[in-house]
Every structure is written in structure tokens, then in C-alpha cells.
Design a protein around this motif. Structure first.
Motif, short mmCIF file in Angstrom:
data_model
loop_
_atom_site.label_atom_id
_atom_site.label_comp_id
_atom_site.label_asym_id
_atom_site.label_seq_id
_atom_site.Cartn_x
_atom_site.Cartn_y
_atom_site.Cartn_z
N GLN A 29 77.29 3.51 -21.08
CA GLN A 29 78.13 4.69 -20.88
C GLN A 29 79.60 4.31 -20.82
O GLN A 29 79.97 3.24 -20.32
CB GLN A 29 77.72 5.42 -19.60
CG GLN A 29 76.26 5.87 -19.58
CD GLN A 29 75.93 6.82 -20.72
OE1 GLN A 29 76.73 7.71 -21.05
NE2 GLN A 29 74.77 6.64 -21.32
N GLU A 30 80.44 5.19 -21.32
CA GLU A 30 81.88 4.93 -21.37
C GLU A 30 82.44 4.63 -19.99
O GLU A 30 83.24 3.70 -19.82
CB GLU A 30 82.60 6.13 -21.98
CG GLU A 30 84.10 5.97 -22.07
CD GLU A 30 84.77 7.13 -22.79
OE1 GLU A 30 85.96 7.37 -22.54
OE2 GLU A 30 84.09 7.79 -23.60
N SER A 31 82.01 5.38 -18.99
CA SER A 31 82.53 5.18 -17.63
C SER A 31 82.15 3.81 -17.10
O SER A 31 82.95 3.16 -16.40
CB SER A 31 82.00 6.28 -16.71
OG SER A 31 80.58 6.29 -16.70
N THR A 54 84.82 4.78 -34.45
CA THR A 54 85.48 5.96 -33.91
C THR A 54 86.74 6.28 -34.71
O THR A 54 87.45 5.37 -35.16
CB THR A 54 85.88 5.74 -32.44
OG1 THR A 54 86.69 4.56 -32.34
CG2 THR A 54 84.64 5.57 -31.57
N ASP A 67 89.02 7.11 -28.48
CA ASP A 67 87.61 7.47 -28.38
C ASP A 67 86.71 6.27 -28.14
O ASP A 67 85.50 6.42 -27.94
CB ASP A 67 87.16 8.18 -29.67
CG ASP A 67 87.88 9.50 -29.88
OD1 ASP A 67 88.24 10.14 -28.88
OD2 ASP A 67 88.10 9.87 -31.06
N ASP A 68 87.28 5.08 -28.17
CA ASP A 68 86.51 3.85 -28.00
C ASP A 68 86.85 3.24 -26.64
O ASP A 68 87.96 2.76 -26.43
CB ASP A 68 86.85 2.86 -29.11
CG ASP A 68 85.98 1.62 -29.10
OD1 ASP A 68 85.44 1.27 -28.03
OD2 ASP A 68 85.85 0.98 -30.16
N PRO A 69 85.91 3.25 -25.67
CA PRO A 69 86.22 2.74 -24.33
C PRO A 69 86.58 1.26 -24.32
O PRO A 69 87.40 0.83 -23.50
CB PRO A 69 84.93 3.00 -23.55
CG PRO A 69 83.86 3.11 -24.59
CD PRO A 69 84.52 3.74 -25.77
#
Length: 262
Positions: free
Chosen positions: A19-21, A47, A52-54
Motif C-alpha cells: 500500500q502507498e501509505s 504511472t 502518483d508513484d509513492p
């Protein structure tokens, strides 16, 4: 090599993915811990924007604090616009081969020998016996494999994993399997831990097998000779076929930055 390096390991991926977070939290934690390099072997989709890319986003924060960021290019190639983490401040690394192969050589009835790979190196398989070849079967469905007992089955890649194809062929009493690369796979072969004698061939060698089979027909035969680990194999090093393609022609930097053995 860095023999005295200390490793700080952060878990950011779980059963539901990365997940991004969690990725951003892991990078933040690494920054607070004062690491020198953040290495992220995480793929992901390409992306359209850096925000948009963590990994790209978090890596910029690391760079501002003097921390180098390294990320994988991913394995979704070779199509264009499939590259991951292609920001200019990220060291993007792709996969390549070494000169070492776990050799499984296919010997055809016409005397031609084609070098392939397989991690499964059986000692009980009699390579001196030429076996009939069958082709045109559905290698992902054992119910459609008729009359393959004691024969070598030619399989194209796709649908299911290579090892699963071998399991189905073994259930149908097939003697061995030859895996044939499609065009995009090129020279990239796999040394899988098969459940039966098998060899993974490059696209160029696969074409030779098909030509032999179509020329000779039902009388076509082959065997597989297992030679263990060999060195100085060529072509090598070679960029893996699944390395992503160019990200965006509007961005005036090339990626991946480097490649290393997978």
C-alpha cells in the motif's frame, strides 16, 4: 561490496500487497533512522505522473536529506510505457543474466543440439534414448493430452506457469517437456525446478525445433541431455526480456539506470 554495512529492514508489503501509505511510512522511518541508502525491490505499474508513484515521491524526500534511493525497474516488459520508478533522482535497476547456466541440452533426431536450461537435473533419465515428439497440444489441460505416454511434449509459454505445465504432462504420463519461448522472450530462458525432465529454449532455438518437427512429422524424435552448471555461456550478460520498456519519450532521461543479475 560493503562488508561492514549495517542493514535496516522495513516491512511495507503484506498479504494485500504494498500500500502507498505503508511504502511512504517505511521511507520516512528510514530517513529518521539516518540510513545512507534506501533500496526498494518493489515493482508496480507505470504511472503517468511522478506524484502518483509513492516510491518516486518518497525518494525525493530522501534525496533532499542526502540519502540515495534505489528501486527496481519491474518485470512487466518488454512493452513500451511499462517502466516503474523512472524519476531522474531514483537509481532504477533492471535485471540481466550471468554467464552461468544450469544446462539442459535438447538433442533432435537430426543430430542438432540446442542448449536450454532446467534446475531439475535428473540422474535417472536415459538421454541415450530418442523419444517421439508431440506438438499442438494444450499444455495447460491434461484432459486434452491424448497419447503422450513416453513422449516429449513441446509447449509454448503462457496460460499457466511452466512448472504447472510439467505437472499436467507428468500426470498424463508424458516423458519430458520442451518449453519454447515466444518472440518477446528472446534469449531469456528459465532454470525452473521442474517435476519431470524439461528444457527451456530461447525463441531462436524454439523455431529450429518447430521447423524440424514440421519437416519430419510424426517420426520426429528428441532427447534431453542434462549437463549441470556450466560457465562462460553466451550471450551474457544480457538484459532480461521482462525488463520494462521506455517510460515516456517526453522525459529526456533514459531508464533503467543500470542492470544486474536477477
Amino acid at each position: 561490496m560493503a562488508p561492514r554495512a549495517h542493514l535496516s529492514i522495513y516491512k511495507v508489503c503484506y498479504s494485500d500487497g504494498c500500500q502507498e501509505s505503508d511504502v511512504l511510512s517505511g521511507i520516512d522511518r528510514a530517513i529518521k533512522d539516518g540510513v545512507d541508502i534506501v533500496q526498494m525491490s518493489l515493482g508496480g505499474d507505470s504511472t503517468p505522473r511522478f506524484n502518483d508513484d509513492p516510491i518516486v515521491h518518497g525518494s525525493l524526500s530522501a534525496l533532499r536529506r542526502g540519502i540515495s534511493a534505489v528501486a527496481s525497474a519491474g518485470n512487466n516488459g518488454p512493452d513500451h510505457l511499462t517502466l516503474s520508478h523512472d524519476a531522474p533522482w531514483v537509481l532504477t535497476v533492471g535485471a540481466s543474466s550471468t554467464d552461468r547456466r544450469i544446462r539442459a541440452t535438447v538433442k533432435l533426431g537430426n543430430g542438432m543440439e540446442l542448449d536450454g536450461e532446467s534446475a531439475y537435473q535428473p540422474t535417472s533419465f536415459d538421454s541415450s534414448v530418442m523419444l517421439p515428439i508431440v506438438y499442438g497440444l494444450f499444455c495447460n489441460d491434461s484432459s486434452k493430452m491424448n497419447q503422450i505416454s513416453g513422449k516429449i511434449v513441446l509447449c509454448e509459454l503462457g496460460d499457466i506457469k511452466n512448472i504447472e505445465k510439467g505437472k499436467l504432462i507428468l500426470q498424463a504420463q508424458g516423458a519430458a517437456m520442451i518449453l519454447m519461448n515466444p518472440v518477446p522472450r528472446g534469449y531469456t530462458t528459465s532454470s525452473d525446478a521442474h517435476v519431470l525432465p524439461a528444457s527451456s529454449l530461447s525463441y531462436y532455438d524454439s523455431i529450429k525445433v518447430i521447423r524440424y518437427y514440421t519437416t519430419v512429422g510424426a517420426s520426429a524424435t528428441a532427447t534431453i541431455v542434462f549437463k549441470g552448471t556450466v560457465f562462460n555461456s553466451r550471450p551474457s550478460p544480457a538484459v532480461a526480456s521482462f525488463l520494462q520498456g521506455t517510460r515516456n519519450q517526453k522525459r529526456r532521461h533514459s531508464r533503467p539506470t543500470s542492470s544486474h543479475p536477477a
